[in-house]
Design a protein around this motif. Structure first.
Motif, PDB file in Angstrom:
ATOM      1  N   ALA A  60       0.822  -1.323  -0.111  1.00 42.64           N
ATOM      2  CA  ALA A  60      -0.096   0.043   0.239  1.00 42.64           C
ATOM      3  C   ALA A  60       0.874   1.075   0.104  1.00 42.64           C
ATOM      4  O   ALA A  60       0.657   2.279  -0.634  1.00 42.64           O
ATOM      5  CB  ALA A  60      -0.849   0.059   1.113  1.00 42.64           C
ATOM      6  N   LYS A  61       2.145   1.530   0.728  1.00 46.46           N
ATOM      7  CA  LYS A  61       2.904   2.298   0.639  1.00 46.46           C
ATOM      8  C   LYS A  61       3.483   2.729  -0.655  1.00 46.46           C
ATOM      9  O   LYS A  61       3.404   3.706  -0.864  1.00 46.46           O
ATOM     10  CB  LYS A  61       4.062   2.149   1.746  1.00 46.46           C
ATOM     11  CG  LYS A  61       3.596   2.161   3.412  1.00 46.46           C
ATOM     12  CD  LYS A  61       4.708   2.094   4.199  1.00 46.46           C
ATOM     13  CE  LYS A  61       4.005   1.924   5.688  1.00 46.46           C
ATOM     14  NZ  LYS A  61       5.461   1.505   6.644  1.00 46.46           N
ATOM     15  N   TYR A  64       0.423   3.759  -3.099  1.00 44.45           N
ATOM     16  CA  TYR A  64      -0.203   4.905  -2.996  1.00 44.45           C
ATOM     17  C   TYR A  64       0.933   6.281  -3.233  1.00 44.45           C
ATOM     18  O   TYR A  64       0.377   7.178  -3.564  1.00 44.45           O
ATOM     19  CB  TYR A  64      -0.835   5.201  -1.662  1.00 44.45           C
ATOM     20  CG  TYR A  64      -2.171   4.021  -1.444  1.00 44.45           C
ATOM     21  CD1 TYR A  64      -2.940   3.760  -2.627  1.00 44.45           C
ATOM     22  CD2 TYR A  64      -2.085   3.193  -0.262  1.00 44.45           C
ATOM     23  CE1 TYR A  64      -3.910   2.943  -2.447  1.00 44.45           C
ATOM     24  CE2 TYR A  64      -3.177   2.468  -0.404  1.00 44.45           C
ATOM     25  CZ  TYR A  64      -3.976   2.087  -1.339  1.00 44.45           C
ATOM     26  OH  TYR A  64      -5.083   1.147  -1.224  1.00 44.45           O
ATOM     27  N   SER A  65       2.075   5.844  -3.209  1.00 44.98           N
ATOM     28  CA  SER A  65       3.135   7.066  -3.287  1.00 44.98           C
ATOM     29  C   SER A  65       3.694   6.988  -4.596  1.00 44.98           C
ATOM     30  O   SER A  65       4.683   7.466  -4.750  1.00 44.98           O
ATOM     31  CB  SER A  65       4.128   6.908  -2.414  1.00 44.98           C
ATOM     32  OG  SER A  65       4.834   5.689  -2.154  1.00 44.98           O
ATOM     33  N   HIS A  71      -2.833   7.734 -10.455  1.00 45.97           N
ATOM     34  CA  HIS A  71      -3.027   8.186  -9.138  1.00 45.97           C
ATOM     35  C   HIS A  71      -3.867   7.052  -8.393  1.00 45.97           C
ATOM     36  O   HIS A  71      -4.999   7.241  -8.551  1.00 45.97           O
ATOM     37  CB  HIS A  71      -3.631   9.555  -8.871  1.00 45.97           C
ATOM     38  CG  HIS A  71      -3.906   9.703  -7.499  1.00 45.97           C
ATOM     39  ND1 HIS A  71      -3.238   9.960  -6.652  1.00 45.97           N
ATOM     40  CD2 HIS A  71      -5.258  10.012  -7.106  1.00 45.97           C
ATOM     41  CE1 HIS A  71      -4.004  10.349  -5.419  1.00 45.97           C
ATOM     42  NE2 HIS A  71      -5.081  10.175  -5.686  1.00 45.97           N
ATOM     43  N   PHE A  72      -3.022   6.189  -7.657  1.00 46.12           N
ATOM     44  CA  PHE A  72      -4.077   5.073  -6.938  1.00 46.12           C
ATOM     45  C   PHE A  72      -4.405   5.656  -5.744  1.00 46.12           C
ATOM     46  O   PHE A  72      -3.668   6.168  -4.911  1.00 46.12           O
ATOM     47  CB  PHE A  72      -3.009   3.874  -6.741  1.00 46.12           C
ATOM     48  CG  PHE A  72      -2.620   3.446  -7.990  1.00 46.12           C
ATOM     49  CD1 PHE A  72      -3.504   2.257  -8.748  1.00 46.12           C
ATOM     50  CD2 PHE A  72      -1.434   3.572  -8.608  1.00 46.12           C
ATOM     51  CE1 PHE A  72      -3.040   1.665  -9.814  1.00 46.12           C
ATOM     52  CE2 PHE A  72      -1.008   2.961  -9.824  1.00 46.12           C
ATOM     53  CZ  PHE A  72      -1.813   2.052 -10.418  1.00 46.12           C
ATOM     54  N   TYR A  73      -5.738   5.488  -5.388  1.00 45.42           N
ATOM     55  CA  TYR A  73      -6.081   5.867  -4.071  1.00 45.42           C
ATOM     56  C   TYR A  73      -7.074   4.562  -3.493  1.00 45.42           C
ATOM     57  O   TYR A  73      -7.444   3.932  -4.137  1.00 45.42           O
ATOM     58  CB  TYR A  73      -7.101   7.167  -4.237  1.00 45.42           C
ATOM     59  CG  TYR A  73      -8.290   6.831  -5.010  1.00 45.42           C
ATOM     60  CD1 TYR A  73      -9.615   6.657  -4.399  1.00 45.42           C
ATOM     61  CD2 TYR A  73      -8.460   6.961  -6.330  1.00 45.42           C
ATOM     62  CE1 TYR A  73     -10.774   6.600  -4.918  1.00 45.42           C
ATOM     63  CE2 TYR A  73      -9.659   6.867  -7.111  1.00 45.42           C
ATOM     64  CZ  TYR A  73     -10.696   6.642  -6.296  1.00 45.42           C
ATOM     65  OH  TYR A  73     -11.933   6.352  -7.212  1.00 45.42           O
ATOM     66  N   GLU A  74      -7.060   4.865  -1.888  1.00 43.47           N
ATOM     67  CA  GLU A  74      -7.710   3.730  -1.310  1.00 43.47           C
ATOM     68  C   GLU A  74      -9.101   3.924  -0.898  1.00 43.47           C
ATOM     69  O   GLU A  74      -9.626   5.148  -0.764  1.00 43.47           O
ATOM     70  CB  GLU A  74      -6.846   3.620   0.219  1.00 43.47           C
ATOM     71  CG  GLU A  74      -7.416   2.363   0.762  1.00 43.47           C
ATOM     72  CD  GLU A  74      -6.830   2.204   2.075  1.00 43.47           C
ATOM     73  OE1 GLU A  74      -6.890   1.242   3.029  1.00 43.47           O
ATOM     74  OE2 GLU A  74      -6.016   3.402   2.527  1.00 43.47           O
ATOM     75  N   ASP A 197       6.522  12.791  -4.522  1.00 38.13           N
ATOM     76  CA  ASP A 197       5.642  12.007  -3.416  1.00 38.13           C
ATOM     77  C   ASP A 197       5.010  13.048  -2.619  1.00 38.13           C
ATOM     78  O   ASP A 197       4.087  12.804  -1.905  1.00 38.13           O
ATOM     79  CB  ASP A 197       6.405  11.252  -2.819  1.00 38.13           C
ATOM     80  CG  ASP A 197       6.569   9.745  -3.723  1.00 38.13           C
ATOM     81  OD1 ASP A 197       5.843   9.745  -4.727  1.00 38.13           O
ATOM     82  OD2 ASP A 197       7.303   9.151  -3.156  1.00 38.13           O
ATOM     83  N   TYR A 201      -2.376  16.722  -3.477  1.00 40.59           N
ATOM     84  CA  TYR A 201      -3.259  16.255  -4.477  1.00 40.59           C
ATOM     85  C   TYR A 201      -3.963  17.391  -5.233  1.00 40.59           C
ATOM     86  O   TYR A 201      -4.136  17.206  -6.599  1.00 40.59           O
ATOM     87  CB  TYR A 201      -4.681  15.663  -3.997  1.00 40.59           C
ATOM     88  CG  TYR A 201      -5.511  15.002  -5.118  1.00 40.59           C
ATOM     89  CD1 TYR A 201      -4.909  13.778  -5.780  1.00 40.59           C
ATOM     90  CD2 TYR A 201      -6.531  15.651  -5.536  1.00 40.59           C
ATOM     91  CE1 TYR A 201      -5.771  13.470  -6.809  1.00 40.59           C
ATOM     92  CE2 TYR A 201      -7.504  14.916  -6.327  1.00 40.59           C
ATOM     93  CZ  TYR A 201      -6.800  13.934  -6.978  1.00 40.59           C
ATOM     94  OH  TYR A 201      -7.801  13.479  -8.206  1.00 40.59           O
TER      95      TYR A 201
END
Length: 352
Positions: A60-61, A64-65, A71-74, A197, A201
């Protein structure tokens, strides 16, 4: 000057001319009142991870970075992934099942990632490649660690010097491998973005409006009225209105007709482009004056070649159709190849 004044009055009384003036002003007012929209420079992708293992947290780290065009978002659930993809908020979506990373080490028990796309998804293969490249990197590292625990530890037990624990040496080897796996530079330059990073946004978005080709329409209108000014001169000349005028006076009268046609529309175009802040006022004024000069010379040449109004009116529709095609009013045909570009440069609106 008297003839210029008369021609200005005649020009401003024409319904077509008034319509062009009004069109420019109305288009600029409409453009100013169009609300701005935020347009992301990234391609958004939704990720739902049900796996709670250490590997899942590290993945995930990493994702997402990620410094890529995606742009991957949770999100919290698979249902939310589906909603985001269907609504267009997300370009693609991925769902990682519970226990995925632990099961991936044993290929017979491996679980599947669920990927969501639609027909409107942009570059879904790129998102797929970016996502799974990082995923496989994490899985392969987990497999390597399993092999080290199973096969390397017994060897270290027999070869490690006294006072130096085999388990400690194994941990050092794992740390060195982690350094190679996760801190080496990513050279996937094709998909890298210009942001880091640490960027927020908000910096990934720009404000834009629906485009209205006001500048191109202004250039087209100025060109059209310049041609109409030349046609008006040819018509008056054939009516013997300038019978007593010398050659020099006739040239001045020809210029007066063109100026009477282009001055009001050019002034309206300048005001319109100032309203929409097309460019700096000084730059716009200089560009407008040069364009007016070029259009006037073009019209003089056309009028000198086609000396009779009957010839001029036959050729005028052809000139206007070709201008619409090659001048870039609706689309830039000159960008396709050198031949099209050279043809486009014949028509004055292409330069404005």
């Amino acid at each position: 000057m008297n003839r210029l004044y008369i021609m200005l009055k005649r020009t401003l009384m024409q319904p077509l001319y008034i319509g062009m003036l009004a069109t420019l002003i109305v288009m600029s007012v409409i453009y100013v009142n169009i609300p701005e929209k935020n347009k992301t420079l990234y391609v958004p992708a939704a990720v739902c991870c049900y796996d709670t293992s250490m590997e899942a947290q590290e993945f995930a780290k990493s994702i997402y970075s990620s410094n890529s065009i995606y742009h991957f978002y949770e999100v919290d659930s698979e249902e939310q992934v589906r909603k985001d993809v269907l609504s267009g908020k997300a370009n693609v979506g991925f769902v990682i099942p519970e226990g995925f990373f632990a099961a991936s080490v044993h290929f017979n028990d491996a679980k599947q990632i669920i990927e969501y796309t639609t027909n409107s998804s942009r570059l879904p293969n790129v998102g797929h490649e970016l996502f799974f490249s990082k995923l496989f990197k994490m899985i392969s590292f987990r497999i390597v660690l399993e092999e080290l625990d199973n096969n390397l530890l017994p060897i270290l037990s027999n070869t490690t010097k006294e006072g130096y624990s085999p388990a400690e040496r194994l941990e050092e080897i794992k740390a060195e491998l982690a350094e190679i796996y996760f801190t080496s530079k990513d050279e996937s330059g094709v998909y890298e973005s210009q942001f880091t990073d640490s960027d927020s946004y908000d910096s990934m978005t720009v404000k834009n409006k629906s485009e209205l080709p006001i500048r191109k329409f202004a250039a087209l209108f100025i060109f059209v009225v310049a041609l109409l000014g030349t046609s008006a001169y040819l018509t008056d000349k054939e009516k013997n209105i300038y019978l007593l005028a010398g050659r020099g006076e006739r040239f001045q009268l020809r210029i007066a007709h063109i100026l009477a046609s282009i001055l009001p529309i050019s002034f309206a175009a300048y005001i319109s482009l100032l309203i929409i802040k097309e460019m700096h006022p000084g730059t716009l004024l200089l560009r407008m004056l040069l364009y007016m000069l070029y259009v006037s010379l073009f019209s003089v040449v056309i009028g000198a070649v086609l000396r009779k109004s009957s010839y001029f009116y036959r050729v005028l529709p052809v000139i206007l159709v070709l201008t619409l095609v090659f001048s870039g009013v609706f689309f830039d045909i000159g960008k396709y190849n050198d031949l099209m570009k050279n043809l486009s440069m014949i028509f004055p609106p292409y330069f404005f």
